[in-house]
Design a protein around this motif. Structure first.
Motif, PDB file in Angstrom:
ATOM      1  N   ILE A   1      -3.415  -1.289  -8.260  1.00  0.00           N
ATOM      2  CA  ILE A   1      -3.480   0.033  -8.879  1.00  0.00           C
ATOM      3  C   ILE A   1      -4.393   0.875  -7.998  1.00  0.00           C
ATOM      4  N   PRO A   2      -3.819   1.806  -7.247  1.00  0.00           N
ATOM      5  CA  PRO A   2      -4.619   2.506  -6.239  1.00  0.00           C
ATOM      6  C   PRO A   2      -5.428   3.641  -6.849  1.00  0.00           C
ATOM      7  N   GLU A   3      -6.369   4.084  -6.048  1.00  0.00           N
ATOM      8  CA  GLU A   3      -7.272   5.147  -6.460  1.00  0.00           C
ATOM      9  C   GLU A   3      -6.538   6.482  -6.564  1.00  0.00           C
TER      10      GLU A   3
ATOM     11  N   VAL B   1      -0.349   8.010  -3.652  1.00  0.00           N
ATOM     12  CA  VAL B   1      -0.131   6.619  -3.278  1.00  0.00           C
ATOM     13  C   VAL B   1       0.529   5.844  -4.407  1.00  0.00           C
ATOM     14  N   GLY B   2       0.042   6.047  -5.607  1.00  0.00           N
ATOM     15  CA  GLY B   2       0.500   5.218  -6.716  1.00  0.00           C
ATOM     16  C   GLY B   2       1.802   5.662  -7.332  1.00  0.00           C
TER      17      GLY B   2
ATOM     18  N   TYR C   1       2.843   1.909   0.030  1.00  0.00           N
ATOM     19  CA  TYR C   1       2.100   1.189  -1.010  1.00  0.00           C
ATOM     20  C   TYR C   1       3.020   0.221  -1.758  1.00  0.00           C
ATOM     21  N   ALA C   2       4.260   0.643  -1.947  1.00  0.00           N
ATOM     22  CA  ALA C   2       5.195  -0.194  -2.695  1.00  0.00           C
ATOM     23  C   ALA C   2       5.770  -1.312  -1.824  1.00  0.00           C
ATOM     24  N   GLY C   3       5.387  -1.358  -0.557  1.00  0.00           N
ATOM     25  CA  GLY C   3       5.829  -2.447   0.299  1.00  0.00           C
ATOM     26  C   GLY C   3       7.102  -2.155   1.076  1.00  0.00           C
TER      27      GLY C   3
END
Ligand SMILES: Nc1ncnc2c1ncn2[C@@H]1O[C@H](COP(=O)(O)OP(=O)(O)OP(=O)(O)O)[C@@H](O)[C@H]1O
Ligand SMILES: [Mg+2]
Lengths: 566, 340
Positions: free
Chosen positions: A338-340, A345-346, B224-226
């Motif tokens: 769970i990114p900042e 990003v998330g 981020y999800a790869g």
């Protein structure tokens, strides 16, 4: 009696079926700092966007200094002296402060940009309000807290008399927050009116004169802050009693699930590495919390474990050595993250909630069958997460960005927990989340731990780390400088270590070998000004922070590395 | 909520088209032509019994190129080298078709076109992922040597001996795509329809298509999800170039069955295709519709010029006006809103 600076009367705003503001009345006196609280999705940002002319109310009126006004654009609101810093930043990182401040309102001479006048005007403002920045600094090099001040400069430059700040402190360290509040108090004393959206009770008590609470789009409480208790605010927000400072029982750690040995990440500038020879381990059924002033390598540490940043050293999950593997392989080996930065990003803000929640699950059943994605299964998957984690959204097809900030966070948390990965990396899990939901998220994380998973938690909220973690590590300048088991973790000692003054006794006595070694070294180095540090741990930390350009390196660093991290 | 959004989307597009048409009518009237008459000429020219064949013949390469360029665009990657891939596909198809006889030659020519375009685009992708040169630059720059190579080949080694023009020899009759009309329209039409259908299914229903879309939504989210960006870039560019090469092969395997220098560049297949893909945000069906629309407008424009003496360039103006209106209303030019 003078007219209130801002008076909103009977504001109604609908988004389709959803009533985001339900006949809201709000009166703000000139020179006052007015806090606006409420659960995620209560309608705070919506109300402020209406005042700022970004949204038009379906009903209701706005009056400034007693004069009714109608804003059909932010430009009109700005002209009327209103300024707003929106949730999240809107700055150009690669440009100097001056350019960011004057953008859209550039001073000109004979039709050309008058750079000298611009710099002079900005310098004057910086000086007058005692901000700690230089107009020529590149925004990308500034720590987050200082960037926030650039946003405020933007408003002041446009001669805003009413400043709206939507969750400005969500990304700030306690010391940066204190600095911001000093600036706000000065501004208020100067006759500016400040509207401050925040979820943090102690901030409301610290800085505001008056507080208003919204719930489900309605005002549930308003009054002078001094006459309002914390519990009263919490129940006005949630409609129930909330246990505010809960410390959860310790877990029962099992075998080592995540082992990090000698992890080193190069810094942005040559010289000091961002993560410096860090070794740590997290066992199944254990939450290890990392405390530290933001910018001391926590973000890079997590990014390196997740495979988003290139690093030296070894990372193992279970029996599996992960170094050299890309993000996808690491996730497959048992990592969830769970990114900042949830906006970039998330999640994909423009994409549907369904798609956001399907990402990461799209290469295996039940979403995938016989090589094809099943849209029905994707929808069910999303609905299940929305339901289980109480995400408030218009529906699974709603674009992510139409969710309120806290609900986006819940959705991301839900997606990552649903992986049931043995190791969870979680950064700032409750940033921008309302206090009712904070309890919910904490409960989820504890339940996840108790189900036998390992959790590595990074948080800027010391109380969060103390409440959740079975073990607390402190990072300072890229190194783990101290380690405390839950029973010995006291805020004072941790604060001291965060400021670089890890006392030999604590670290040496209880830490495991690796952490102890590093801590000893730092303690020695910092020994000279230890007395100074003890006096004002957080204040000292903030100075380190402000003088340090590595404020937020993850963003750019992650981009630089591209896919090369693999 | 979603249905409402889609309906509103259709409405804005409708309004934009209507507004562009009104503006177009005013322009036509200003040149002294009768706007209704001219519009009628465009419509019959594009869709009348004679016109429809020309429209289709023009639409095949345009729709093919639009889809080819839409494929990487879905992931936010812009392939500006469509012309080079198209030309390279065409010249390779001719080279193979002239040397491999029979129906096998036909298949080999199509495959050669696809391979040439695909490999060439993949090379541009590698320049980005390995050397860090931006894709916009590598695709565009690699386009020029490809076009020059083809120009050289048809002037010297592959030149048609019986002619003074820079063109290759004609392909033998059994290495030609069966014609559907005398104007170059061949069964290549079905190949393009199939390609569009495959793209639509892959985009909507497969993990690979999903990953491309995720990359388009946000590169950092994708990482981020790869999702492996270099690999995605390479694959998408190879598919894009492959389809562009196939389009080139289809064009030269139809009338006049030879590679003529410049014949693939002058009609602007690539750039009109890119416009269609951009306007439709690379959505498979939207791209097809936009490509067909532009093709109809172009072939209708020729008819208008014949019938009414109104210069055909006016349809280009109309096209431009339409693009601006559509871009403005569909938010193509709008800045992304920050998350709330
Ligand atoms: N553009 C939009 N379209 C549809 N619904 C929206 C839109 N913007 C906000 N909403 C909805 O309106 C409600 C209020 O949102 P708002 O952003 O004002 O909440 P908030 O109080 O600021 O919450 P947070 O503390 O999480 O930021 C939410 O349920 C949200 O999903
Ligand atoms: Mg909000």
């Amino acid at each position: 009696m003078t007219q209130p600076a801002v008076q909103l009367t009977g504001i109604v705003k609908r988004f389709g079926e959803l009533l985001a503001n339900d006949h809201v009345d709000l009166t703000v006196a000139r020179g006052e700092i007015h806090a606006l609280m409420g659960e995620n999705g209560a309608g705070k940002s919506t109300l402020m966007s209406i005042l700022y002319g970004l949204l038009r109310p379906d009903a209701g009126t706005i009056a400034l200094d007693g004069e009714p006004v109608v804003f059909d654009s932010a430009a009109r609101a700005i002209a009327a002296g209103i300024g707003m810093v929106q949730q999240g930043f809107a700055l150009f990182d690669s440009m100097p402060v001056v350019d960011n401040v004057i953008y859209g309102a550039e001073p000109t001479r004979r039709g050309l940009l008058d750079r000298r006048a611009a710099t002079a005007a900005v310098s004057e403002l910086v000086e007058r309000h005692g901000l700690r920045l230089a107009p020529t600094d590149r925004v990308g090099d500034l720590p987050i807290g200082v960037r926030q001040q650039v946003e405020i400069l933007k408003l002041l430059y446009r001669r805003a008399r009413v400043l709206i700040l939507d969750e400005p402190t969500a990304v700030l360290t306690p010391a940066e927050t204190e600095q911001l509040f000093t600036v706000l108090r000065d501004l208020a004393a100067d006759g500016h009116t400040v509207l401050l959206v925040t979820h943090k009770l102690h901030e409301v008590t610290a800085v505001s004169d008056t507080v208003t609470v919204l719930r489900d789009g309605k005002v549930t409480m308003t009054g002078p802050t001094s006459a309002t208790g914390r519990a009263e605010l919490a129940s006005a927000m949630t409609g129930r009693e909330v246990d505010l400072d809960r410390v959860y029982p310790a877990g029962q750690p099992g075998a080592e699930a995540l082992t990090v040995t000698g992890l080193t990440v190069d810094g942005r500038a040559a010289g000091r590495p961002a993560v410096d020879d860090v070794s740590l381990s997290v066992r199944a059924g254990e939450i290890v919390g990392i405390a530290g002033v933001a910018g001391n390598g926590q973000t890079e540490l997590v990014a390196a474990i997740a495979g988003l940043l290139p690093a030296r050293g070894s990372v193992t999950v279970g029996e599996r050595e992960l170094s050299g593997l890309g993000v996808a392989r690491r996730r497959a080996a048992g990592l969830a993250h769970i990114p900042e930065d949830r906006a970039e990003v998330g999640a994909a803000p423009g994409a549907r909630l369904t798609d956001n929640l399907a990402t990461g699950f799209h290469r295996r059943p039940p979403l995938l069958r016989k090589g094809f994605l099943r849209s029905g299964a994707m929808r069910t998957h999303a609905e299940r997460i929305i339901e289980r984690f109480g995400v408030r959204a218009p529906g699974p097809s709603a674009p992510m960005r139409t969710l309120s900030g806290g609900n986006q966070q819940k959705a991301i948390l839900g997606r990552e927990l649903t992986h049931e990965a043995p190791v969870l990396l979680v950064e700032q899990p409750t940033r921008g989340v309302d206090i009712g939901a904070v309890v919910g998220i904490h409960t989820e994380l504890i339940a996840y731990r108790d189900a036998g998973h390992a959790v590595l938690l990074v948080s800027a909220e010391l109380s969060e780390v103390l409440g959740l973690a079975d073990r607390v590590l402190v990072m300072y300048e890229g190194r783990v400088v101290a380690e405390f088991p839950k029973t010995e973790a006291d805020p004072h000692a941790i604060g001291l270590a965060m400021a670089g003054g890890a006392p030999r006794g604590v670290a040496g006595g209880t830490a495991e070998d690796s952490a102890g070694g590093a801590a000893g070294g730092v303690a020695g180095a910092a020994g000279g000004d230890e007395a100074d540090v003890v006096g004002d741990a957080t204040g000292h930390a903030s100075e380190n922070m402000a003088g340090d350009t590595a404020g937020d390196t993850t963003g750019d660093a992650a981009e630089d590395s591209g896919g090369g991290a693999a | 909520m979603n249905r409402l959004g889609r309906w509103r989307g259709a409405l804005t597009v409708g309004v934009a088209v209507a507004a562009a048409l009104v503006l177009g009518a005013i322009l036509l009237a200003a040149t002294g032509a009768n706007p209704l008459e001219a519009a009628g000429a465009i419509v019959t020219g594009a869709f009348g019994p004679d016109g429809i064949q020309d429209t289709l013949a023009y639409a095949v390469p345009v729709a093919g190129m639009a889809t080819a360029l839409a494929i990487p665009l879905r992931a936010g990657l812009v392939n500006l080298g469509g012309e080079g891939q198209l030309v390279l596909g065409a010249i390779s198809a001719v080279a193979v078709g002239l040397h491999v006889p029979g129906p096998l030659g036909l298949v080999a020519a199509l495959v050669a076109g696809m391979l040439a375009g695909g490999l060439y685009a993949a090379a541009a992708a590698l320049c980005e992922t390995r050397l860090g040169v931006p894709l916009l630059v590598t695709t565009l720059l690699l386009s020029y040597p490809a076009m020059s190579l083809a120009a050289y080949l048809v002037r010297f080694p592959m030149r048609d001996q019986g002619s003074s023009l820079p063109q290759s020899a004609q392909l033998p009759p059994d290495v030609r795509l069966p014609a559907l009309a005398g104007n170059g329209l061949t069964v290549g039409l079905f190949l393009i329809v199939a390609a569009v259908a495959v793209y639509a299914v892959v985009d909507a229903r497969t993990p690979a298509g999903f990953e491309a879309r995720v990359t388009g939504w946000g590169p950092r989210f994708a990482q981020y999800a790869g999702i492996d960006r270099p690999r995605t870039t390479l694959r998408l560019l190879a598919c894009s170039g492959g389809l562009a090469g196939l389009v080139g092969a289809i064009v030269v395997l139809g009338f006049p069955y030879r590679f003529i220098d410049g014949a693939l560049i002058t009609p602007q297949y690539t750039w009109i295709g890119l416009l269609a893909a951009l306007l439709a945000a690379a959505s498979p069906l939207g791209t097809l519709v936009a490509a067909l629309f532009f093709a109809a407008l172009t072939s209708g424009g020729f008819a208008m010029e014949r019938e009414t003496q109104v210069p055909r360039e006016l349809t280009a103006v109309l096209q431009a006006v339409l693009i601006i209106f559509l871009a403005a209303t569909t938010g193509l030019l709008r800045r992304r809103r920050s998350a709330a």
